[in-house]
Motif scaffolding. Structure first.
Motif, PDB file in Angstrom:
ATOM      1  N   LYS A  47       0.812  -1.216   0.000  1.00  0.00           N
ATOM      2  CA  LYS A  47       0.000   0.000   0.000  1.00  0.00           C
ATOM      3  C   LYS A  47       0.848   1.269   0.000  1.00  0.00           C
ATOM      4  O   LYS A  47       0.393   2.317  -0.434  1.00  0.00           O
ATOM      5  CB  LYS A  47      -0.926   0.006   1.225  1.00  0.00           C
ATOM      6  CG  LYS A  47      -2.006  -1.046   1.163  1.00  0.00           C
ATOM      7  CD  LYS A  47      -2.885  -0.993   2.395  1.00  0.00           C
ATOM      8  CE  LYS A  47      -3.973  -2.057   2.338  1.00  0.00           C
ATOM      9  NZ  LYS A  47      -4.803  -2.067   3.558  1.00  0.00           N
ATOM     10  N   THR A  48       2.031   1.160   0.510  1.00  0.00           N
ATOM     11  CA  THR A  48       2.903   2.341   0.602  1.00  0.00           C
ATOM     12  C   THR A  48       3.645   2.617  -0.698  1.00  0.00           C
ATOM     13  O   THR A  48       4.350   3.619  -0.813  1.00  0.00           O
ATOM     14  CB  THR A  48       3.940   2.133   1.710  1.00  0.00           C
ATOM     15  OG1 THR A  48       4.645   0.913   1.450  1.00  0.00           O
ATOM     16  CG2 THR A  48       3.265   2.067   3.074  1.00  0.00           C
ATOM     17  N   LEU A  49       3.432   1.779  -1.649  1.00  0.00           N
ATOM     18  CA  LEU A  49       4.173   1.900  -2.914  1.00  0.00           C
ATOM     19  C   LEU A  49       3.805   3.191  -3.656  1.00  0.00           C
ATOM     20  O   LEU A  49       2.634   3.518  -3.821  1.00  0.00           O
ATOM     21  CB  LEU A  49       3.843   0.691  -3.795  1.00  0.00           C
ATOM     22  CG  LEU A  49       4.384   0.739  -5.221  1.00  0.00           C
ATOM     23  CD1 LEU A  49       5.894   0.549  -5.210  1.00  0.00           C
ATOM     24  CD2 LEU A  49       3.716  -0.328  -6.067  1.00  0.00           C
ATOM     25  N   GLN A  50       4.787   3.933  -4.082  1.00  0.00           N
ATOM     26  CA  GLN A  50       4.586   5.104  -4.931  1.00  0.00           C
ATOM     27  C   GLN A  50       4.936   4.706  -6.363  1.00  0.00           C
ATOM     28  O   GLN A  50       5.962   4.057  -6.584  1.00  0.00           O
ATOM     29  CB  GLN A  50       5.506   6.253  -4.497  1.00  0.00           C
ATOM     30  CG  GLN A  50       5.262   6.767  -3.086  1.00  0.00           C
ATOM     31  CD  GLN A  50       4.018   7.620  -2.987  1.00  0.00           C
ATOM     32  OE1 GLN A  50       3.729   8.384  -3.907  1.00  0.00           O
ATOM     33  NE2 GLN A  50       3.283   7.480  -1.905  1.00  0.00           N
ATOM     34  N   TRP A  51       4.101   5.056  -7.303  1.00  0.00           N
ATOM     35  CA  TRP A  51       4.401   4.748  -8.700  1.00  0.00           C
ATOM     36  C   TRP A  51       4.148   5.984  -9.564  1.00  0.00           C
ATOM     37  O   TRP A  51       3.399   6.882  -9.204  1.00  0.00           O
ATOM     38  CB  TRP A  51       3.599   3.535  -9.186  1.00  0.00           C
ATOM     39  CG  TRP A  51       2.111   3.724  -9.098  1.00  0.00           C
ATOM     40  CD1 TRP A  51       1.310   3.426  -8.037  1.00  0.00           C
ATOM     41  CD2 TRP A  51       1.261   4.284 -10.105  1.00  0.00           C
ATOM     42  NE1 TRP A  51       0.012   3.756  -8.312  1.00  0.00           N
ATOM     43  CE2 TRP A  51      -0.050   4.278  -9.577  1.00  0.00           C
ATOM     44  CE3 TRP A  51       1.467   4.775 -11.383  1.00  0.00           C
ATOM     45  CZ2 TRP A  51      -1.133   4.756 -10.304  1.00  0.00           C
ATOM     46  CZ3 TRP A  51       0.373   5.248 -12.109  1.00  0.00           C
ATOM     47  CH2 TRP A  51      -0.897   5.225 -11.565  1.00  0.00           C
ATOM     48  N   HIS A  52       4.764   5.974 -10.747  1.00  0.00           N
ATOM     49  CA  HIS A  52       4.740   7.172 -11.586  1.00  0.00           C
ATOM     50  C   HIS A  52       4.821   6.757 -13.044  1.00  0.00           C
ATOM     51  O   HIS A  52       5.649   5.918 -13.411  1.00  0.00           O
ATOM     52  CB  HIS A  52       5.942   8.060 -11.219  1.00  0.00           C
ATOM     53  CG  HIS A  52       6.011   9.334 -11.981  1.00  0.00           C
ATOM     54  ND1 HIS A  52       6.977   9.612 -12.916  1.00  0.00           N
ATOM     55  CD2 HIS A  52       5.213  10.433 -11.950  1.00  0.00           C
ATOM     56  CE1 HIS A  52       6.769  10.823 -13.413  1.00  0.00           C
ATOM     57  NE2 HIS A  52       5.722  11.334 -12.842  1.00  0.00           N
TER      58      HIS A  52
END
Lengths: 153, 152
Positions: free
Chosen positions: A63-68
């Motif tokens: 859930k803490t994953l940042q994606w771009h």
């Protein structure tokens, strides 16, 4: 707690952090992979719109994953010695957020989508590119390559 | 104690080709489709200006790089009034605007009105004048002028 016990606890925490890396799965799909602007009269069509493309992103991870997701042009639109600034191309994206509208650049990757946490199942955006039309353009067939990059730090 | 769960960095890339077809194109706009010269005494007015003043011309062209964009005009014949004629060379013009040039009308060859290099929008005026002579038979004379803008 004794000094030996604290040292033991610290060792255990470090071990758990390095041993349990969660699997990360990023999937990116762009279809079709050709974007074409037809010739048009600038007076009647001040902006030329290409057929929409589909951009699908699927992210599996914590859930803490940042994606771009970004898009970068390799350069301006080129037809031999003639060029059209790539910044004359904009896009409009559905499914906002995580997708967003923007303007192409040949120097800085532009954000097409971004978020945190999993995106599973994936989300598909319809992305429509538009070109500012002008009487100043030299006649010709212009091309350039766009690179879409889906990343997680 | 909270420890962040590590995730291995990952990147996915794909490319697409973007293309734009820019065809040759030309549009020409004249402020009026009719030009009339009023009757006048040749001694008092040897050169008669067109009613309504100069024609305003806007020439828009999309051409291949460094190619020559030309605007020309040609009459379909002499000015005619029944069997009477006046040579169209009696009509001359001066111009304003970059690339626009002065000239004398012809019914046998295209006469240059303006020329430019490459794509763009050009605006100018063409001030038509009619050489007034006592030798003309009285009447109402007409001719058709064809303006041609070419963008290779």
């Amino acid at each position: 707690m004794t000094r030996a016990a604290l040292l033991c606890l610290a060792v255990l925490v470090v071990r758990s952090s390095t041993a349990s890396a969660q699997p990360l799965d990023l999937q990116l799909s762009v279809s079709p992979r050709t974007i074409t602007f037809a010739s048009a009269n600038p007076d009647t069509s001040p902006t030329v719109t290409a057929a929409p493309i589909s951009v699908t992103v699927r992210v599996k991870g914590p859930k803490t994953l940042q994606w771009h997701l970004s898009v970068l042009a390799d350069g301006d639109l080129v037809a031999g010695p003639s060029t059209i600034p790539i910044s004359n191309v904009t896009w409009a994206a559905t499914q906002a957020p995580p997708f967003q509208n923007g303007t192409l650049s040949r120097t800085t990757a532009q954000t097409l989508a971004g978020g945190s946490g999993a995106l599973n199942p994936g989300t598909t955006s319809t992305v429509t590119f538009s070109l500012v039309n002008s009487w100043l353009y030299d006649a010709g067939t212009y091309t350039q390559t766009l690179t879409f990059t889906l990343s997680s730090p | 104690m909270i420890a962040a769960t590590p995730v291995a960095a990952q990147t996915q890339t794909t490319t697409a080709t973007i293309s734009a077809n820019v065809g040759t194109l030309a549009t020409l706009t004249l402020s009026s489709a009719n030009v009339s010269f009023p009757d006048a005494d040749p001694d008092a007015v040897p050169q008669v200006a067109a009613l309504g003043g100069p024609l305003s011309i806007t020439a828009k062209a999309r051409a291949t790089r460094l190619s020559q964009v030309l605007l020309t005009v040609q009459a379909n014949g002499p000015l005619r009034s029944g069997l009477d004629t006046i040579a169209v060379s009696a009509i001359t013009w001066t111009s304003t605007g970059a690339g626009f040039v002065a000239g004398t009308l012809s019914s046998t060859t295209d006469v240059l009105v303006g020329s430019w290099t490459g794509s763009g929008t050009r605006s100018g005026t063409q001030d038509l004048m009619f050489q007034n002579l006592w030798t003309y038979a009285s009447g109402t004379y007409t001719a058709t002028l064809t303006y041609t803008l070419s963008a290779p």
